[in-house]
Design an enzyme around this catalytic site. Structure first.
Site, short mmCIF file in Angstrom:
data_model
loop_
_atom_site.label_atom_id
_atom_site.label_comp_id
_atom_site.label_asym_id
_atom_site.label_seq_id
_atom_site.Cartn_x
_atom_site.Cartn_y
_atom_site.Cartn_z
CB THR A 1 -11.31 -12.97 -2.46
OG1 THR A 1 -12.17 -11.94 -2.98
CG2 THR A 1 -12.04 -13.76 -1.39
CD GLU B 1 5.67 -27.05 3.47
OE1 GLU B 1 6.57 -27.32 4.27
OE2 GLU B 1 4.73 -27.81 3.21
NE ARG C 1 -12.07 -19.41 -7.52
CZ ARG C 1 -13.07 -18.67 -7.98
NH1 ARG C 1 -13.10 -18.26 -9.23
NH2 ARG C 1 -14.06 -18.35 -7.18
CE LYS D 1 -15.55 -13.59 -3.51
NZ LYS D 1 -16.14 -13.64 -2.17
C1 LIG Z 1 -16.12 -14.64 -1.21
C2 LIG Z 1 -15.97 -14.27 0.21
C3 LIG Z 1 -15.17 -15.03 1.09
C4 LIG Z 1 -14.62 -16.38 0.77
O1 LIG Z 1 -13.85 -16.56 -0.32
P1 LIG Z 1 -13.55 -18.01 -0.93
O2 LIG Z 1 -12.36 -17.75 -1.78
O3 LIG Z 1 -14.77 -18.42 -1.67
O4 LIG Z 1 -13.26 -18.95 0.20
C5 LIG Z 1 -14.99 -14.54 2.38
N1 LIG Z 1 -15.59 -13.40 2.78
C6 LIG Z 1 -16.39 -12.70 1.98
C7 LIG Z 1 -17.03 -11.45 2.49
C8 LIG Z 1 -16.63 -13.10 0.68
O5 LIG Z 1 -17.46 -12.39 -0.10
#
Ligand SMILES: *Cc1c(COP(=O)(O)O)cnc(C)c1O
Length: 418
Positions: free
Chosen positions: A228, A57, A237, A231
């Site tokens: 994120t 933290e 993640r 992706k």
């Molecule tokens: C995937 C996504 C998120 C959220 O991400 P998580 O890790 O699933 O909470 C937020 N904004 C956009 C535009 C996304 O494509």
């Protein structure tokens, strides 16, 4: 070092079997969900490392627990690399997900009840962009802009009119199902006119910005970029908030202690690993190829008479209107393609007359397929399989044969890290 997987196999065969099943599924199918990807082997190793044991933290140099010699080192590496990759002044790498990073920005820079302009969900925005079912949608006053029915691109005239009428504190762009690039200069001019902060949620295309294949909102004077990390960036993640120095302390306080407790240091370390990869020539080539593959796949689909929302793509994804093209709703189309090991997702289209679980289209993207080394000629093949199966969705023999072809095709493209 003990063989951790062998221990799992011996002591928890049920979870081990599921893990092996998922490995096999990823190996023998083509992943076309645009938000998914295969991470790097080094990231998998870091995620499963001893950093998962540590509570940290606070921020480097200012922690609430002892023993932070090495966590400070990796978090500092992650922050510095993020600043270099995205050319920005400050980076917070602790958000536990994309949703948390966006909540941290809204709650840190605004007050509940303030007005935010963002893209409507059915036109391409994300749930966290103020969809009425989300908590943020209830806490803030979201004004939602839509796309122009004439060409499917964002209607910047409407964005400006709504901004002048609603005086937002924050103008947000970014998307989860919009196949075009963003006119950042237009958004910035509109925000300046009404004195609003500018934010891009680059969750989908953060890796393409990092790899230099798409525009960087900071080059247009944006205040905040969120992304994120799992992706197109191909990391663990998680989420990051990138911003100017002026907003740094508000953002940091909002992430911790405002919204979260201890960061997941195994993910933070893996973000550092990802951002070193993102600086390589290889990653730049990857980002370019993602776009090239998307263009090629979109052309192949359109050449075979499929209807694409906006008539094509400028990024890594496309939205196929399956009802008009194939007489199948999005769920049916997704299910047909699942049968041949091609994974896509059902997708609502702008002003979709059908409900979200039976929407009018599917969404297709190329980041994961490209990570396995697929190139233009492979996209051509994919386009043919997709259209043939959707046109002959009742032909079990054809679906069976296609599935076998897809499986043997996949054998040519190893999954990174498996
Ligand atoms: C995937 C996504 C998120 C959220 O991400 P998580 O890790 O699933 O909470 C937020 N904004 C956009 C535009 C996304 O494509």
């Amino acid at each position: 070092m003990p063989d951790n997987l062998a221990m799992l196999e011996q002591n928890d065969p049920a979870v081990f079997a599921a893990l092996k099943g998922e490995e096999q599924r990823q190996r023998s199918g083509i992943e076309l969900i645009p938000s998914e990807n295969y991470t790097f082997p080094e990231v998998l190793a870091t995620l499963g490392s001893v950093f998962t044991n540590k509570y940290s933290e606070g921020y480097p140099g200012r922690r609430y627990y002892g023993g932070q010699e090495f966590t400070d080192e990796v978090e500092t590496l992650a922050r510095e690399r993020a600043k270099a990759v995205f050319r920005c002044e400050h980076a917070n790498v602790q958000p536990l997900s994309g949703s948390a990073m966006n909540q941290a920005v809204y709650l840190g820079l605004l007050k509940p009840g303030d007005t935010i302009m963002a893209m409507d969900l059915s036109h391409g925005g994300h749930l966290t962009h103020g969809a009425p079912v989300s908590h943020m949608g209830k806490l803030f006053n979201f004004v939602r802009y839509v796309t122009d029915p004439r060409d499917g691109s964002i209607d910047y005239d409407q964005v400006r009119r709504d901004a002048l009428a609603n005086k937002p504190k924050l103008v947000l762009c970014g998307y989860t199902s919009y196949p075009r690039d963003i006119d950042y200069a237009a958004f910035k001019a509109i925000a300046d006119e009404v004195g609003a902060l500018t934010m891009t949620d680059a969750s989908h295309f953060g890796g393409l910005v990092a790899g230099g294949a798409m525009n960087n909102p900071f080059d247009f004077g944006f205040d905040v970029v969120t992304t994120t990390t799992h992706k197109s960036l191909r990391g663990p993640r998680g989420g990051m908030v990138l911003c100017s120095k002026a907003l740094a302390s508000k953002v940091d306080k909002s992430v911790f202690p405002g919204l979260q407790g201890g960061p997941h240091m195994n993910a933070v370390a893996a973000i550092a690993v990802t951002l070193l990869k993102a600086q390589s020539e290889e990653f730049k080539g990857y980002a370019k190829q993602v776009l090239l593959n998307a263009k090629t796949l979109a052309k192949s689909l359109m050449d075979q008479q499929a209807t694409l929302i906006t008539g094509g793509t400028d990024n890594h994804m496309m939205v196929v209107e399956t009802t008009s093209s194939f007489g199948l709703d999005g769920r049916q189309a997704e299910e047909v393609l699942d049968k041949v090991n091609i994974t896509t997702n059902k997708q609502i289209i702008p002003d979709d007359p059908n409900p979200p679980l039976r929407p009018s289209g599917i969404r297709i993207g190329t980041p994961a397929a490209t990570a396995r080394g697929m190139a233009e000629s492979d996209m051509q093949q994919l386009g043919e399989w997709i259209v043939t199966c959707l046109q002959n969705s009742e032909d079990e023999g054809l679906l069976h044969d296609t599935r076998e072809s897809v499986k043997s095709f996949c054998g040519r493209f190893p999954v990174p890290g498996i």
